[in-house]
Design an enzyme around this catalytic site. Structure first.
Site, PDB file in Angstrom:
ATOM      1  N   THR A  14      69.430  71.242  27.903  1.00 25.87           N
ATOM      2  CA  THR A  14      69.542  72.270  28.863  1.00 25.87           C
ATOM      3  C   THR A  14      68.786  73.610  28.409  1.00 25.87           C
ATOM      4  O   THR A  14      67.776  74.137  28.956  1.00 25.87           O
ATOM      5  CB  THR A  14      70.801  72.637  29.465  1.00 25.87           C
ATOM      6  OG1 THR A  14      71.248  71.607  30.177  1.00 25.87           O
ATOM      7  CG2 THR A  14      70.518  74.149  30.271  1.00 25.87           C
ATOM      8  N   SER A  57      70.513  65.047  26.652  1.00 24.73           N
ATOM      9  CA  SER A  57      71.392  64.654  25.387  1.00 24.73           C
ATOM     10  C   SER A  57      72.366  63.364  25.926  1.00 24.73           C
ATOM     11  O   SER A  57      72.571  62.431  24.974  1.00 24.73           O
ATOM     12  CB  SER A  57      72.302  65.630  24.761  1.00 24.73           C
ATOM     13  OG  SER A  57      73.571  65.694  25.659  1.00 24.73           O
ATOM     14  N   THR A  89      74.203  70.136  25.443  1.00 24.77           N
ATOM     15  CA  THR A  89      75.366  70.181  25.197  1.00 24.77           C
ATOM     16  C   THR A  89      76.559  69.099  25.435  1.00 24.77           C
ATOM     17  O   THR A  89      77.461  69.035  24.861  1.00 24.77           O
ATOM     18  CB  THR A  89      76.295  71.239  25.953  1.00 24.77           C
ATOM     19  OG1 THR A  89      76.007  71.176  27.219  1.00 24.77           O
ATOM     20  CG2 THR A  89      75.248  72.445  25.625  1.00 24.77           C
ATOM     21  N   ASP A  90      76.124  67.940  26.475  1.00 28.31           N
ATOM     22  CA  ASP A  90      76.722  67.006  26.516  1.00 28.31           C
ATOM     23  C   ASP A  90      77.455  66.153  25.683  1.00 28.31           C
ATOM     24  O   ASP A  90      78.473  65.583  25.561  1.00 28.31           O
ATOM     25  CB  ASP A  90      76.055  65.945  27.653  1.00 28.31           C
ATOM     26  CG  ASP A  90      75.776  66.545  29.185  1.00 28.31           C
ATOM     27  OD1 ASP A  90      76.438  67.597  29.209  1.00 28.31           O
ATOM     28  OD2 ASP A  90      75.111  65.947  29.785  1.00 28.31           O
TER      29      ASP A  90
HETATM   30  N1  ASP Z   1      72.795  67.611  30.307  1.00 26.87           N
HETATM   31  C1  ASP Z   1      72.387  68.466  29.546  1.00 26.87           C
HETATM   32  C2  ASP Z   1      72.352  67.591  28.148  1.00 26.87           C
HETATM   33  O1  ASP Z   1      73.195  67.554  27.451  1.00 26.87           O
HETATM   34  C3  ASP Z   1      73.563  69.802  29.416  1.00 26.87           C
HETATM   35  C4  ASP Z   1      73.197  70.771  28.403  1.00 26.87           C
HETATM   36  O2  ASP Z   1      72.438  70.642  27.714  1.00 26.87           O
HETATM   37  O3  ASP Z   1      73.896  71.664  28.249  1.00 26.87           O
HETATM   38  O4  ASP Z   1      71.372  67.468  27.771  1.00 26.87           O
END
Ligand code: ASP
Length: 325
Positions: A14, A57, A89-90
């Site tokens: 993200t 991710s 973050t995932d």
């Molecule tokens: N869906 C995103 C990822 O993990 C969420 C994020 O980066 O916060 O790529």
């Protein structure tokens, strides 16, 4: 005095995402653009910015993180003082722990990301990048293994978990709390963790390990098929301190006679027990049947440790989990 040299590796997430033509946000920015968007970074470190991947991710894999570990080892050998890995973050709690298991030495590796897209009001990416760089450049962070830095909190890879789908404060270490914070631009470490043994990058690709959460009333019918499906091991997220229905215990015992099976908990945090409950399907029974307790490691993290430790055969599982009990 020369500023520390940091390698920034962006894998996507993200923090790199902006609105896409097909609707919604998607990865676009690379590490160089992210670094350029935070002018204060130039007072923290000399930065070499690279973008090995531009992925959300959920599309990262243990193989890709193994590649990242190789790049980090090469960078440290060539004189870099620390590294920042930028990603979605995932899966931060998994990538950070894999890097902790793979990257040797005492130079800081800091994983960061953002909960809000790069164009969103109040985007948290720039503050997280600056805080991550400060930690990666600081002598205080040496010897702590891989860290995750978000929302000014400094977490140890073995404890950190994503606990919320939306908030910038999503990252917690529910068992222990964070090791420290970044405040007034300074890395402040309040408690330290020992480094646990690393596993050789040269032993190759992590092998497939099934992760199975045990819900109430499930009869475990899928468990016996796991070896046929090509899984080289399994992590069972039991109930509470590590428990399953009495009828599932023999199925798990049978499975553990074929492939290594690790017992973790579906509870948010806390150690798997080893010596308290004596009923069929409780931890004493399951351990007698050959399951190895994961200690305080979550199922997600236990799966990664098992996937590295059985690359060269199924031995050594208890020893690999011993430091986490
Ligand atoms: N869906 C995103 C990822 O993990 C969420 C994020 O980066 O916060 O790529």
């Amino acid at each position: 005095m020369a500023l520390p040299r940091l390698l920034f590796l962006s894998l996507g997430g993200t923090i790199t995402m902006v609105p896409s033509d097909s609707g919604g946000i998607a990865p676009k920015l690379g590490a160089a653009e992210l670094v350029a968007s935070v002018p204060a970074l130039k007072d923290v470190a000399q930065i070499d910015a690279q973008s090995p991947f531009k992925l959300p991710s959920p599309s990262l894999t243990p193989e890709k993180i193994l590649d990242v570990a190789r790049q980090l080892e090469a960078a440290f050998r060539s004189g870099f003082d620390g590294a920042v890995v930028i990603q979605g973050t995932d899966t931060i709690e998994e990538s950070a722990f894999l890097l902790d298991l793979l990257v040797t030495g005492d130079k800081p590796v800091v994983v960061t990301g953002a909960m809000r897209g790069a164009d969103a009001p109040g985007a948290d990416g720039p503050a997280n990048l600056l805080a991550a760089a400060r930690v990666a450049a600081s002598p205080e962070a040496r010897g702590l293994g891989t860290l995750a830095v978000l929302n000014y909190d400094i977490h140890a890879a073995r404890f950190v978990q994503k606990s919320h789908t939306a908030l910038p404060s999503a990252f917690l270490s529910p068992l222990t709390g964070p090791l420290g914070v970044v405040a007034e631009g300074r890395t402040q470490i309040y408690c330290r963790v020992q480094r646990n043994p690393t596993l050789p990058i040269a032993d190759g690709t992590p092998v497939p390990i099934a992760l199975v959460k045990v819900p109430m009333g499930d009869d475990g019918r899928m468990l016996k098929d796991l070896p046929k499906l090509g899984y080289a091991g399994a992590v069972i997220e039991g109930m509470g301190a590590g428990h399953v229905h009495a009828d599932v215990a023999p199925i798990l015992g049978e499975l553990a006679s074929n492939i290594p099976v690790v017992l973790s908990s579906r509870s948010m945090t806390g150690p798997v027990f080893t010596s308290t409950y004596g009923y069929p399907g409780a931890e004493i029974d399951l351990i007698k049947r050959g399951l190895v307790p994961s200690g305080y490691l979550s199922g997600l993290k236990a799966r990664l440790l098992l996937s590295l430790c059985v690359r060269k055969g199924s031995g050594g599982v208890s020893a690999a989990f011993a430091p986490y009990q």
